[in-house]
Design an enzyme around this catalytic site. Structure first.
Site, PDB file in Angstrom:
ATOM      1  N   TYR A  25      71.429 -82.838 -38.659  1.00 30.89           N
ATOM      2  CA  TYR A  25      70.582 -82.769 -37.383  1.00 30.89           C
ATOM      3  C   TYR A  25      69.203 -82.074 -37.831  1.00 30.89           C
ATOM      4  O   TYR A  25      69.025 -80.904 -38.120  1.00 30.89           O
ATOM      5  CB  TYR A  25      71.239 -81.642 -36.595  1.00 30.89           C
ATOM      6  CG  TYR A  25      72.156 -82.124 -35.812  1.00 30.89           C
ATOM      7  CD1 TYR A  25      72.690 -83.581 -35.943  1.00 30.89           C
ATOM      8  CD2 TYR A  25      72.874 -81.227 -34.875  1.00 30.89           C
ATOM      9  CE1 TYR A  25      73.811 -83.910 -35.161  1.00 30.89           C
ATOM     10  CE2 TYR A  25      74.116 -81.657 -34.015  1.00 30.89           C
ATOM     11  CZ  TYR A  25      74.517 -82.974 -34.161  1.00 30.89           C
ATOM     12  OH  TYR A  25      75.359 -83.201 -33.335  1.00 30.89           O
ATOM     13  N   ILE A  33      79.191 -89.658 -41.781  1.00 36.02           N
ATOM     14  CA  ILE A  33      77.981 -88.926 -41.177  1.00 36.02           C
ATOM     15  C   ILE A  33      77.551 -88.827 -39.820  1.00 36.02           C
ATOM     16  O   ILE A  33      77.839 -90.004 -39.298  1.00 36.02           O
ATOM     17  CB  ILE A  33      76.683 -89.601 -41.969  1.00 36.02           C
ATOM     18  CG1 ILE A  33      77.035 -89.323 -43.563  1.00 36.02           C
ATOM     19  CG2 ILE A  33      75.401 -89.171 -41.513  1.00 36.02           C
ATOM     20  CD1 ILE A  33      76.046 -90.546 -44.487  1.00 36.02           C
ATOM     21  N   LYS A  34      77.172 -87.887 -38.917  1.00 36.97           N
ATOM     22  CA  LYS A  34      77.059 -87.859 -37.722  1.00 36.97           C
ATOM     23  C   LYS A  34      75.491 -87.547 -37.681  1.00 36.97           C
ATOM     24  O   LYS A  34      74.975 -86.439 -38.107  1.00 36.97           O
ATOM     25  CB  LYS A  34      77.896 -86.895 -37.230  1.00 36.97           C
ATOM     26  CG  LYS A  34      77.954 -86.941 -35.684  1.00 36.97           C
ATOM     27  CD  LYS A  34      76.871 -86.064 -35.057  1.00 36.97           C
ATOM     28  CE  LYS A  34      76.748 -86.149 -33.524  1.00 36.97           C
ATOM     29  NZ  LYS A  34      75.887 -85.122 -33.026  1.00 36.97           N
ATOM     30  N   VAL A  35      74.637 -88.470 -36.903  1.00 42.42           N
ATOM     31  CA  VAL A  35      73.473 -88.203 -36.485  1.00 42.42           C
ATOM     32  C   VAL A  35      73.194 -88.778 -35.098  1.00 42.42           C
ATOM     33  O   VAL A  35      74.127 -89.069 -34.457  1.00 42.42           O
ATOM     34  CB  VAL A  35      72.439 -89.164 -37.503  1.00 42.42           C
ATOM     35  CG1 VAL A  35      72.311 -88.954 -38.969  1.00 42.42           C
ATOM     36  CG2 VAL A  35      72.778 -90.550 -37.385  1.00 42.42           C
ATOM     37  N   SER A  62      75.630 -89.643 -32.094  1.00 45.60           N
ATOM     38  CA  SER A  62      75.733 -89.118 -30.671  1.00 45.60           C
ATOM     39  C   SER A  62      74.543 -89.543 -29.772  1.00 45.60           C
ATOM     40  O   SER A  62      73.504 -89.692 -30.050  1.00 45.60           O
ATOM     41  CB  SER A  62      75.658 -87.586 -30.826  1.00 45.60           C
ATOM     42  OG  SER A  62      74.572 -87.013 -31.475  1.00 45.60           O
TER      43      SER A  62
END
Lengths: 307, 307, 307, 307, 307
Positions: B171, B203-205, B252
């Site tokens: 983030y 991976i979450k971006v 997200s």
């Protein structure tokens, strides 16, 4: 084992045979095997400058396998990258090219006048990935440099005990220097010397300009008439600063450049007694065939097959 | 085991079979099992924004069991939360849904321009709670980012040795960025790349905007004509930045949104080659039936059952 | 074992026999063996001031082997240097001259008014390289001094447990002092005393001037009529400050000087009851034959063979 | 540093410079300094056989200081003893003679047919006492030998890492041998070889007899006509067994003997290419003047000053 | 990287890339590089049988350097030896031939009906010496076997974590077997299987006879008509036992034999699908030229250049 490689290994008398074995693997791999010269492919640009800026000019380079293949095809001595890039290919290319795990990295999310590096890998990572060594960047000139030296040396001690080699990228930068000073000849020689004193087996610096940054140094350089007029002379001076040529120093150029510029730099490295080149952006940002040809020409110059 | 899951596992050649086993548990659970797509339910909002702000819109969500049940009922691939929330349900729901223990967290007691995260769990906690993996947040853009990268990587090394997977929420935030820059396409791609280089499996971006934050990047994006006009194109570019699609990236949205907005984002993720969604506030702040329906629609889009 | 060496060893009653053994090795080596006097060759100038500035006046000194050979040929008691320089010769010259590994270092990349030092070696390094001891610099006067004292002492504790000796270079510098104060007699005595209190076996200070820096000290010095008029008197006062002559203190001069200046300083050290000299720049920046002759004359003065 | 010592050090290429330094200290001390030959004084007899039996013939030898003085006066290369004896003199004689701490010992409280050794010191003890190395006894032939080899090797690994040398007393004994077999030529060569394979720098064996103990060995010795008729030939064979003379082997005689017997043994060691003698009972059980004279004659023979 | 080596590496999916790298180094070295076949030179005979019996037939073999040279000259894939032998050449021959450190050893000082092994090296030793792997002997059939399996596996776990390969010499011996049973086909297959189950990457067994030792096995072999009449058939059966040819098994013959016998054994290994030979006594007990010729012929058979 050539005489030249044997001679180079003899300079590292405090290292254990494991470290000498890994150093000999690096020196005996690729098209420069046995010559004592090296061309290394480093790809930490994605981390350091961002992936789009690094790989958009040659999109296949987004794929981590690309760099293994490029290093192998071009006949480089080794390939250096951060953890993720090595993890993404180490099984598939196991044993095909000596690997150097970059143990620290920096990004461009901040305009620090005094940059630092994050620790992004460990000596254990290097062993589990089958690397011949570990690499670090230091920033002489940054207000964080003393702490960086300390961290690097402690990790280097671990690495040496396990038989790995230690590569230091010594990049002067930070509030202790002018912009021009980052590549000044006195600063570059100093940066190479510090890396050697920290126990590096292989040192990577930028090609130096004729500028002299530090006043106290200037007086001595002028008085002693240290020749720094040509690039080859400056390379020779950096080699002196690196334990009088008894440490391996390799050089990088700057940002993307014309082929002819790069090759003339390679000739200056050769003429000045440098050990070789580390060519990142100028290889992986070209199309693969062009990169292989360019690396091939650099290698040919070091091999004495091309002027 | 589907061909697609087998292919995905093949990208993680440096991980041990334990980690692959846990990754396959995540990929083979819920209504997206075997498709290679994921919808994950994350609930760290109570810690990150405060419980009243997070759960008052849907009071049953104050109960930690609620989120286990929601994830199970909606057919999500996994559920990610801080230590306390997982401890409060891990026995009761043991084996019913893959768990990811968030190992660091941040609260809103301070208006830092350079946020950091507290370490709020351990790899051993994850093992005793039966988790498939551990999660971390990093803040590229914060002055603390280099230290965060180092902490995350060290914990990730431990987690991998024990056969867990590593999820990084990347983030961008902090003094190194403009507010708009936090979701800029160049920054988002860079953030995904750094997470991959730190060794993340997943991976979450955030979904990126078309804004380009960094001048040096803009020049390249324009010169190379990197297509970033549509959301799907931007997702595709982020996937390139994540090792050319060889790392799992999930996306997200932002704060609570209209259903249709969310679903059109899901379509863009699908069209851009993203691996799925991580839907927190937009699920647990809705009434349960609404949330289940919304998640079901997202899943249906990823399954190709709905446009 | 001479009576004098035996007497000196008797002052270190809290040290183990291993440390006494290494101290006796230092005192019993070279042309001053057994006299209780010492001439030590220190070469950390390359790290501290830069290689060009240090070695260009005498280019053979770029080679790390040069300093081992110089120390051996001149009959010095020992040779002190940073990690890299010792690593580059420790195997080749094993057992030929007592070595002191400098465990911290500073460079000139920054104009800090409050200098600090990087930790550039470890006690384990000293053991694997066969050193008799470890060395540290502290900067009384720097805002970082208290932390430096703590770091040095902790490493010194380790070193003593392993039977090594501890040498402290006590160099007043920083915002707590005027430039003139750095070599003031009160400050120099104070610096020697702090090093002794930190547990140093051997203390290295600069030759003091007659200036008195600290007002509170001045009052006492004047009231008690502490004689500090001549250099020999000042050396005698520093020796008092170093546990009334029960700690070994050796003195350095300043930058490159005329031979006669150096020798008259040596006479003052002798007359004031100092233990000897540490001569860096004034040896390795001269041609080898000149350096050997100069060191030989200093040794001859300490041996009483020359006035 | 003589050429011969330099040559000997070159055989230990896997050791660090610290270990080479301590080995050179042993080789460069005493009247045999620089010759590559050694005479070592070992006094573990009190522990091994009981004090009365050991020292009553020469009561001053009850005093631990006696042995330091004897070793120093006689010009031995080093003195080896158990913990207590070294602790009782290490401060007083610090730096006067290289010390070897015997790390295991055996007593006579039991008539074991398969003797073992107690661990009676540590590598840390050796460092705090200022020793150049550590010593161990192994009993090839004992049913406990395999466990002994393992313990010795593990301690030797520690010692080498700290820069100490490793001395192994290889004494065949136990139910796997006849009494006569304990000094058989095949067994002695085998015992020296095992010590070398365990990583010893210096090996101590008993002078061998012409007896051949093991039938399988006898066949080969006879077929290959290995010359073992004279004592010098047998020494030569043992040296072959110790890595073809590339490991230092020193020899002891048996129980108290006539002076002429001892000196003729010394001549055989010299003629067979052995590195020297370790003379315990035959020195400290004689009156001091006699012992000094006897050791002096042995040294004179090794120096070529006496036939 | 040949297809065959790539295929072999694919069998070791639970190993990290470091171990695969070292396995590929072994498979890609020497004259059999890339063929998937191996000829390894093992020299632990001095420790296991005594130096005279081992080396007197060819005295140059007393010198540890001899075996490095022999392995290099003959083009073997690797050289395996105990600690001392590797320490005595690892620096001089660094990088010239893959090394395997034998971590346990046994001698002939005892007529044990149930032999055991001493631990004579460590995984750290293997790293500092630059080895590609570690080796162990187990004695299925000995009353100590269960403890041996446990010790070996624990060290193997360490080795694998550091990226080393594990070689197990599986030698049935002890009170659980008849003398004839030591090379029985059922026992040999069983021994290979146990080594594979303990996690060995490379397994070394003796060539099996047609004898069947265990009654329960005999019934099945007869009922299922397992073909074990010819040596090639027996090799094929052992390969089945070693995970159906998915583990590398190499074979040794017995004591010194005629050249033609050895070569016909090599043909049987080839025909039965074995991976190669480990030839100790039959190489280093011959004169060097003869040994090089014999090893060359074995290699030529495996390469298909000779019948």
């Amino acid at each position: 084992m050539t005489e030249r490689v044997r001679e180079i290994l003899s300079w590292y008398g405090s290292d254990n045979p494991g470290t000498l074995t890994n150093l000999s693997r690096l020196l005996n791999h690729g098209r420069l095997a046995g010559t004592g010269k090296l061309v290394i492919l480093p790809v930490d640009q994605g981390f350091e400058h961002g992936p789009g800026r690094s790989f958009a000019p040659n999109p296949p380079a987004y794929d981590p396998r690309y760099h293994f293949e490029l290093g192998i095809e071009a006949g480089c001595n080794g390939y250096a990258a951060p953890l993720g890039f090595l993890e993404a290919g180490a099984r598939e290319f196991a044993g095909e090219i000596p690997l150097i795990l970059k143990l620290n990295n920096h990004d461009l999310f901040g305009e620090e006048k005094d940059p630092d590096q994050a620790t992004t890998g460990s000596v254990k990572d290097a062993l589990r990935l089958g690397c011949v060594g570990v690499g670090f960047t230091i920033y002489p000139g940054s207000a964080h440099r003393l702490e960086m030296y300390g961290r690097v040396r402690a990790l280097a001690e671990q690495a040496k005990r396990q038989g790995l080699i230690v590569v230091i990228w010594s990049y002067p930068r930070g509030s202790g220097l002018s912009k021009q000073g980052e590549t000044a000849i006195d600063v570059t020689g100093y940066a190479a010397h510090i890396a050697a004193q920290l126990g590096a087996h292989v040192i990577k610096v930028k090609l130096p300009s004729a500028h002299i940054e530090q006043e106290a140094a200037r007086k001595v350089y002028e008085k002693e008439k240290v020749p720094v007029g040509s690039l080859a002379e400056r390379v020779r001076h950096v080699m002196q600063c690196a334990f009088d040529r008894r440490r391996i120093v390799i050089f990088s150029g700057g940002p993307a450049e014309a082929e002819e510029t790069i090759l003339s730099e390679v000739r200056a490295i050769r003429d000045g007694g440098g050990f070789g080149s580390i060519i990142g952006r100028n290889s992986f940002q070209r199309k693969r065939a062009d990169a292989v040809r360019l690396l091939g020409q650099a290698i040919a110059i070091y091999r004495g097959e091309m002027k």
